[in-house]
Design a protein around this motif. Structure first.
Motif, PDB file in Angstrom:
ATOM      1  N   GLU A  38      43.217  42.698  41.219  1.00  0.00           N
ATOM      2  CA  GLU A  38      43.554  41.458  41.864  1.00  0.00           C
ATOM      3  C   GLU A  38      42.655  41.057  42.895  1.00  0.00           C
ATOM      4  O   GLU A  38      41.923  39.986  43.182  1.00  0.00           O
ATOM      5  N   GLN A  39      41.970  42.024  43.728  1.00  0.00           N
ATOM      6  CA  GLN A  39      41.045  41.833  44.789  1.00  0.00           C
ATOM      7  C   GLN A  39      39.664  41.320  44.095  1.00  0.00           C
ATOM      8  O   GLN A  39      39.021  40.509  44.790  1.00  0.00           O
ATOM      9  N   GLU A  42      40.312  37.673  43.278  1.00  0.00           N
ATOM     10  CA  GLU A  42      40.171  36.838  44.358  1.00  0.00           C
ATOM     11  C   GLU A  42      38.551  36.609  44.922  1.00  0.00           C
ATOM     12  O   GLU A  42      38.331  35.589  45.194  1.00  0.00           O
TER      13      GLU A  42
END
Length: 128
Positions: A38-39, A42
């Motif tokens: 997820e990071q 992003e």
């Protein structure tokens, strides 16, 4: 007793739901690979946006520079043309006519210059 039983069942259901949400939140915190993905996603989106902004800025600056250079070049050409025309106008008529003929036939001037250079070269070789 029936009301009390229903209240207890509702309390148990609420507690189960809260417990399920808590377990889900803990599972998410413990799932490091998923959080890293997820990071990374992003970060990728942020970098892509920054890159696109930079490309837009460079494109705009380049277009402005090309426009300025084109305007300056056109101005220099116009000045040189005006100076050339003024110089030709100040020549005697027979010379000005010959210059105008030469301007219409630049290949002839180049050929004459090449012939002159070759003649000078041949003379200098003969004198050695």
């Amino acid at each position: 007793m029936s009301d009390e039983k229903k209240q207890l069942q509702a309390e148990v259901e609420r507690t189960r739901r809260e417990l399920g949400e808590t377990v889900e939140a803990l599972a998410h915190k413990v799932d490091v690979p998923s959080r890293v993905k997820e990071q990374a996603q992003e970060t990728k989106l942020k970098v892509t946006a920054a890159t696109n902004d930079a490309i837009d800025s460079v494109s705009t600056a380049t277009a402005n520079a090309i426009g300025s250079a084109t305007a300056a070049t056109n101005k220099a050409i116009d000045s040189a043309t005006a100076a050339t025309n003024h110089a030709i106008d100040s020549l005697p008529d027979p010379v000005a006519e010959q210059v105008e003929k030469a301007r219409r036939h630049p290949g002839a001037i180049a050929a004459a210059l090449i012939a002159l250079v070759l003649a000078i070269w041949a003379i200098s070789r003969r004198n050695r």
